[in-house]
Scaffold this motif. Structure first.
Motif: not given
Length: 254
Positions: A28-44, A225-229
């Motif tokens: 898995d690629v784990i993306v830690s993102a600011a709360s305000s990005l919740t809806d946008a990053f779910k779509t992305i 551990k997944h730099v390319a991804d």
């Protein structure tokens, strides 16, 4: 309503994130993102997975400073997306970013919101000092970017002292939005994109000029551990398709 205790809250969230992230699959690629990005990053994330079959994007949302503490304490993460430059500056100074991977990918606006049924007349920030306004929500400036933007805007206006005396501090921007949406406070400061997702429960009273531009940086985490991804996900966020999806959520160009 009790306000969060920053140190205890940060420690608790870091522990929760570490346990949660360790349960993610090794691929898995784990993306830690600011709360305000919740809806946008779910779509992305959904769009990215469609283009990269077999890749799963695991999203971790919290206040930017909380995310940074999680990463610095060893919680698995491949990508870090912050709601302000200060949190990303801290990340860079602590050596948790992959050199050369930091990029700005979006901007936002600071707004003052009130419950939809509110009869308050607010035409300027100094109106928040009126006796009828007793509780005002915003993110804790010590750990939440929207709180820092709010404090800067109020200090520039000369209204910080009056407003901070009525503060209901939130652990992140979505909590500030929830306080207003549930009519638990008279007003609150959030990003324009947050106000837009709850337009049936809140209304924008003021759009504010932020002394510091509200810009969002993203970077690959050095311990990934997944730099390319991770780099591929960042590139997708910066791509025309990623930018279009951000725009649909109300974000402005970087």
């Amino acid at each position: 309503m009790p306000t969060p205790r920053p140190r205890r809250l940060l420690a608790s969230l870091s522990l929760i994130a570490a346990c949660w992230a360790n349960s993610a699959s090794a691929s898995d690629v784990i993306v830690s993102a600011a709360s305000s990005l919740t809806d946008a990053f779910k779509t992305i994330a959904t769009a990215y997975e469609t283009k990269h079959p077999g890749t799963k994007v695991v999203l971790n949302f919290a206040a930017s400073d909380v995310l940074l503490q999680q990463i610095a304490n060893g919680a698995p993460a491949d990508v870090f997306a912050s709601a302000d430059q200060k949190a990303m500056d801290k990340a860079q100074s602590q050596g948790v970013l992959l050199n050369g991977s930091r990029k700005n990918f979006a901007t936002n606006q600071l707004v003052l919101i009130v419950p939809t049924a509110s009869q308050l007349t607010i035409t300027r920030l100094k109106d928040l000092g009126q006796p009828s306004i007793k509780r005002i929500a915003y993110g804790d400036p010590a750990s939440v970017p929207v709180g820092r933007y709010t404090q800067a805007a109020l200090q520039a206006d000369g209204s910080w002292q009056a407003v901070s005396a009525k503060a209901v501090l939130a652990a992140n921007v979505r909590q500030s939005l929830d306080y207003v949406a549930r009519d638990e406070v008279d007003a609150g400061f959030v990003f324009a994109t947050d106000a837009a997702i709850a337009k049936d429960k809140v209304k924008v009273a003021l759009r504010l000029n932020s002394p510091t531009p509200i810009s969002y940086p993203i970077a690959v985490v050095s311990q990934s551990k997944h730099v390319a991804d991770a780099q591929a996900f960042e590139n997708f966020v910066l791509s025309p398709e990623g930018q279009q999806l951000l725009a649909k959520s109300g974000f402005l160009k970087p």
